[in-house]
Write a protein that holds these residues in place. Structure first.
Motif, PDB file in Angstrom:
ATOM      1  N   ILE A  52      -0.896   6.747  10.444  1.00 35.88           N
ATOM      2  CA  ILE A  52      -0.881   7.478   9.170  1.00 35.88           C
ATOM      3  C   ILE A  52      -2.170   8.281   8.944  1.00 35.88           C
ATOM      4  CG2 ILE A  52       0.800   5.994   7.981  1.00 35.88           C
ATOM      5  CD1 ILE A  52      -1.640   4.529   6.709  1.00 35.88           C
ATOM      6  N   GLY A  53      -2.905   8.535  10.051  1.00 36.49           N
ATOM      7  CA  GLY A  53      -4.206   9.207   9.931  1.00 36.49           C
ATOM      8  C   GLY A  53      -4.161  10.562   9.267  1.00 36.49           C
ATOM      9  N   GLU A  54      -3.045  11.299   9.438  1.00 41.17           N
ATOM     10  CA  GLU A  54      -3.021  12.640   8.837  1.00 41.17           C
ATOM     11  C   GLU A  54      -2.456  12.615   7.421  1.00 41.17           C
ATOM     12  OE1 GLU A  54      -0.692  15.346  11.146  1.00 41.17           O
ATOM     13  OE2 GLU A  54       1.130  14.158  10.971  1.00 41.17           O
ATOM     14  N   ALA A  55      -2.054  11.436   6.949  1.00 40.88           N
ATOM     15  CA  ALA A  55      -1.563  11.320   5.565  1.00 40.88           C
ATOM     16  C   ALA A  55      -2.748  10.976   4.667  1.00 40.88           C
ATOM     17  CB  ALA A  55      -0.513  10.216   5.492  1.00 40.88           C
ATOM     18  N   LYS A  56      -2.697  11.462   3.426  1.00 47.35           N
ATOM     19  CA  LYS A  56      -3.797  11.139   2.509  1.00 47.35           C
ATOM     20  C   LYS A  56      -3.370   9.915   1.706  1.00 47.35           C
ATOM     21  CE  LYS A  56      -7.482  13.467   0.122  1.00 47.35           C
ATOM     22  NZ  LYS A  56      -8.523  12.882   0.959  1.00 47.35           N
ATOM     23  N   THR A  57      -3.788   8.772   2.183  1.00 50.31           N
ATOM     24  CA  THR A  57      -3.352   7.514   1.591  1.00 50.31           C
ATOM     25  C   THR A  57      -4.461   6.468   1.709  1.00 50.31           C
ATOM     26  OG1 THR A  57      -1.636   5.808   1.660  1.00 50.31           O
ATOM     27  CG2 THR A  57      -2.221   6.785   3.773  1.00 50.31           C
ATOM     28  N   LEU A  85     -14.901  19.847 -11.996  1.00 51.11           N
ATOM     29  CA  LEU A  85     -14.010  18.818 -12.536  1.00 51.11           C
ATOM     30  C   LEU A  85     -13.112  18.356 -11.388  1.00 51.11           C
ATOM     31  CD1 LEU A  85     -13.162  17.385 -15.191  1.00 51.11           C
ATOM     32  CD2 LEU A  85     -11.337  19.073 -15.384  1.00 51.11           C
ATOM     33  N   TYR A  86     -13.344  17.133 -10.921  1.00 50.99           N
ATOM     34  CA  TYR A  86     -12.556  16.607  -9.807  1.00 50.99           C
ATOM     35  C   TYR A  86     -11.177  16.199 -10.321  1.00 50.99           C
ATOM     36  CZ  TYR A  86     -11.420  14.061  -5.548  1.00 50.99           C
ATOM     37  OH  TYR A  86     -10.825  13.637  -4.378  1.00 50.99           O
ATOM     38  N   ILE A  87     -10.148  16.517  -9.547  1.00 53.52           N
ATOM     39  CA  ILE A  87      -8.760  16.244  -9.940  1.00 53.52           C
ATOM     40  C   ILE A  87      -8.194  15.245  -8.944  1.00 53.52           C
ATOM     41  CG2 ILE A  87      -6.492  17.292 -10.333  1.00 53.52           C
ATOM     42  CD1 ILE A  87      -8.030  20.037 -10.552  1.00 53.52           C
ATOM     43  N   ARG A  88      -7.689  14.149  -9.422  1.00 52.43           N
ATOM     44  CA  ARG A  88      -7.150  13.114  -8.529  1.00 52.43           C
ATOM     45  C   ARG A  88      -5.674  12.852  -8.866  1.00 52.43           C
ATOM     46  NH1 ARG A  88      -8.986   9.101  -5.203  1.00 52.43           N
ATOM     47  NH2 ARG A  88     -10.041  10.858  -4.244  1.00 52.43           N
ATOM     48  N   PRO A  89      -4.746  13.567  -8.200  1.00 45.29           N
ATOM     49  CA  PRO A  89      -3.324  13.244  -8.331  1.00 45.29           C
ATOM     50  C   PRO A  89      -2.988  12.081  -7.396  1.00 45.29           C
ATOM     51  CG  PRO A  89      -3.719  15.552  -7.651  1.00 45.29           C
ATOM     52  CD  PRO A  89      -4.977  14.792  -7.434  1.00 45.29           C
ATOM     53  N   PHE A  90      -2.132  11.166  -7.824  1.00 43.43           N
ATOM     54  CA  PHE A  90      -1.715  10.073  -6.934  1.00 43.43           C
ATOM     55  C   PHE A  90      -0.352   9.531  -7.334  1.00 43.43           C
ATOM     56  CE2 PHE A  90      -2.737   6.338  -9.669  1.00 43.43           C
ATOM     57  CZ  PHE A  90      -3.547   6.937 -10.623  1.00 43.43           C
ATOM     58  N   VAL A  91       0.310   8.920  -6.352  1.00 47.65           N
ATOM     59  CA  VAL A  91       1.626   8.307  -6.594  1.00 47.65           C
ATOM     60  C   VAL A  91       1.541   6.850  -6.161  1.00 47.65           C
ATOM     61  CG1 VAL A  91       4.088   8.294  -6.007  1.00 47.65           C
ATOM     62  CG2 VAL A  91       2.870  10.471  -6.148  1.00 47.65           C
ATOM     63  N   ILE A  92       2.098   5.955  -6.972  1.00 45.08           N
ATOM     64  CA  ILE A  92       2.134   4.538  -6.592  1.00 45.08           C
ATOM     65  C   ILE A  92       3.563   4.010  -6.682  1.00 45.08           C
ATOM     66  CG2 ILE A  92      -0.250   3.913  -7.144  1.00 45.08           C
ATOM     67  CD1 ILE A  92       0.730   3.003  -9.887  1.00 45.08           C
ATOM     68  N   ALA A  93       3.861   3.040  -5.796  1.00 36.30           N
ATOM     69  CA  ALA A  93       5.183   2.398  -5.770  1.00 36.30           C
ATOM     70  C   ALA A  93       5.183   1.252  -6.779  1.00 36.30           C
ATOM     71  CB  ALA A  93       5.443   1.851  -4.372  1.00 36.30           C
ATOM     72  N   THR A  94       6.172   1.213  -7.663  1.00 36.18           N
ATOM     73  CA  THR A  94       6.090   0.264  -8.787  1.00 36.18           C
ATOM     74  C   THR A  94       7.194  -0.790  -8.830  1.00 36.18           C
ATOM     75  OG1 THR A  94       7.224   1.903 -10.161  1.00 36.18           O
ATOM     76  CG2 THR A  94       4.827   1.865 -10.275  1.00 36.18           C
ATOM     77  N   GLY A 112       0.783  -1.239   0.000  1.00 34.92           N
ATOM     78  CA  GLY A 112       0.000   0.000   0.000  1.00 34.92           C
ATOM     79  C   GLY A 112       0.810   1.281   0.000  1.00 34.92           C
ATOM     80  N   GLN A 113       2.041   1.237  -0.566  1.00 38.32           N
ATOM     81  CA  GLN A 113       2.806   2.500  -0.593  1.00 38.32           C
ATOM     82  C   GLN A 113       2.241   3.372  -1.718  1.00 38.32           C
ATOM     83  OE1 GLN A 113       6.954   2.412  -1.593  1.00 38.32           O
ATOM     84  NE2 GLN A 113       7.431   4.236  -0.366  1.00 38.32           N
ATOM     85  N   GLU A 114       1.346   4.244  -1.353  1.00 36.82           N
ATOM     86  CA  GLU A 114       0.684   5.131  -2.322  1.00 36.82           C
ATOM     87  C   GLU A 114       0.131   6.347  -1.601  1.00 36.82           C
ATOM     88  OE1 GLU A 114      -2.945   5.775  -3.434  1.00 36.82           O
ATOM     89  OE2 GLU A 114      -3.435   5.505  -1.344  1.00 36.82           O
ATOM     90  N   MET A 115       0.035   7.428  -2.296  1.00 41.46           N
ATOM     91  CA  MET A 115      -0.599   8.632  -1.743  1.00 41.46           C
ATOM     92  C   MET A 115      -1.564   9.173  -2.778  1.00 41.46           C
ATOM     93  SD  MET A 115       0.377  11.492  -3.584  1.00 41.46           S
ATOM     94  CE  MET A 115      -0.018  12.722  -2.397  1.00 41.46           C
ATOM     95  N   PHE A 116      -2.542   9.974  -2.322  1.00 38.79           N
ATOM     96  CA  PHE A 116      -3.391  10.645  -3.311  1.00 38.79           C
ATOM     97  C   PHE A 116      -3.831  11.996  -2.784  1.00 38.79           C
ATOM     98  CE2 PHE A 116      -6.649   8.559  -0.738  1.00 38.79           C
ATOM     99  CZ  PHE A 116      -7.731   9.403  -0.791  1.00 38.79           C
ATOM    100  N   GLU A 117      -4.352  12.805  -3.687  1.00 41.34           N
ATOM    101  CA  GLU A 117      -4.902  14.110  -3.343  1.00 41.34           C
ATOM    102  C   GLU A 117      -6.271  14.267  -3.996  1.00 41.34           C
ATOM    103  OE1 GLU A 117      -4.641  16.868  -1.579  1.00 41.34           O
ATOM    104  OE2 GLU A 117      -3.059  15.924  -0.409  1.00 41.34           O
TER     105      GLU A 117
END
Ligand code: COI
Length: 356
Positions: free
Chosen positions: A192-197, A135-144, A66-71
């Motif tokens: 990790i409650g304050e992280a958006k993940t 228009l909803y914007i969903r930036p995210f990062v994933i570990a690959t 689950g190493q990922e973040m989003f906004e």
């Protein structure tokens, strides 16, 4: 500054009509932004390409640990045809904090905002214009990395996708019913409650299913240690109006620092409405309710905007707030924030940023 490459589609998709009902997060635009990371090389190859499936190895680390973040952000159309973002710097800063917590390489604030603007500009014809849409914007990062050991990945993808949306809840601006969860918890201080993940959201599903079976739309979380301090709803932060005063739980490490939350606090201060960020227990809420002093409850979030709460259920107590109707402050905050976002209300606090 990113040197963004554009590989745009020749044939565009059919867009929803202005009168088609828009639900949340089901339709995606023509393009996406993508950029890769590799240890030693850094973030590289930023590009805007056709919205398409991505190819990952089944061993990619994001699937396992689950190493990922989003906004979550939104773009809006003004009556005179301009495209506006709402406080994008705050999302970029929060993304940096999330990435630090999750050992994901940081994306500089200016690169994050530039990437969002570049994609929104390309697909700006997709911004719906009806009141309550955006228009909803969903930036995210994933570990690959293709690897099954537990450690931070050496490779990542930063992706941004866009989705024309209506209200997050089927109730729209009408009050929602919320279940106070006293069994499971969402997060604890130091976690990790304050992280958006994603991990924070999957933790909420079992309670959400239980609440939904009882006819409640969402769950209100209590703290993980004493099980009495109010935290947040998961899809939104929470505010109470008690005896004329606006109160929201103080950020404590396990609550998401919402952009709309911060904006509500700023607006209340600007209007000289008493507003407090402090610890508040479910017992305080029930006591205020019994004394007839719980005047309004509302949630705040990018997706949820301002979402009035008409009913709170805690154990066997069913608290009906403001006769189940939207309260005066909730309505004023909704009108002001959405008005600023679409350029109808003067942007006194300089929150909007034009995409040119
Ligand atoms: C947002 O409000 O943008 C979020 O990310 C919350 C999510 C549950 C839709």
């Amino acid at each position: 500054m990113l040197d963004i490459r554009y590989e745009l589609r020749e044939e565009l998709k059919e867009r929803p009509g202005e009168d088609d009902p828009l639900s949340f997060g089901t339709i995606f635009t023509d393009h996406m932004f993508i950029m890769n990371y590799e240890t030693g090389k850094g973030w590289h190859d930023p590009r805007v390409i056709s919205y398409q499936p991505i190819s990952l190895e089944p061993s990619a680390m994001v699937f396992h640990y689950g190493q990922e973040m989003f906004e979550g952000m939104k773009a809006y159309k003004t009556e005179d045809g301009r495209t506006l973002l709402f406080r994008p710097d705050m999302n970029a800063k929060r993304a940096i904090n999330t990435n630090r917590r999750l050992c994901i390489p940081e994306i500089p604030e200016e690169d994050f905002v530039q990437a969002v603007k570049a994609l929104v500009k390309v697909d700006e014809a997709w911004i719906p214009e009806k009141p309550g849409t955006s228009l909803y914007i969903r930036p995210f990062v994933i570990a690959t990395d293709p690897f099954l050991g537990v450690r931070p990945s050496d490779t990542y993808m930063f992706i941004i996708i866009l989705s024309p949306v209506g209200a997050y809840y089927k109730e729209g601006i009408n009050p929602v019913k919320i279940w106070v969860e006293d069994d499971y918890v969402r997060a604890v201080k130091g976690g990790i409650g304050e992280a958006k993940t994603g991990g924070n959201y999957v933790a909420s599903l079992a309670s959400q299913v239980k609440a939904s079976e009882e006819g409640y739309s969402q769950v209100l979380w209590l703290d993980g240690i004493e099980r009495k301090y109010i935290e947040e709803v998961g899809s939104m932060n929470i505010f109470f109006k008690i005896d004329g005063k606006i109160i929201t739980p103080k950020l404590n490490g396990s609550i998401l620092p919402g952009v709309t939350r911060a904006s509500v606090i700023d607006l209340c201060k600007h209007w000289n409405i008493p507003v407090e960020e402090r610890q508040i227990t479910i017992y305080d809420i029930y006591e205020a309710y019994q004394a007839g002093k719980l005047e309004e409850v509302f949630g705040t979030g990018t997706a949820a905007v301002i979402s009035p709460v008409g009913c709170l259920r805690w154990e066997d107590h069913v608290m009906v707030i403001n006769e189940g109707k939207i309260g005066e402050y909730s309505q004023k905050l909704y009108d002001t924030i959405t008005g600023i976002q679409v350029g109808k209300v003067e942007d006194i606090l300089n929150w909007t940023v034009e995409v040119k």
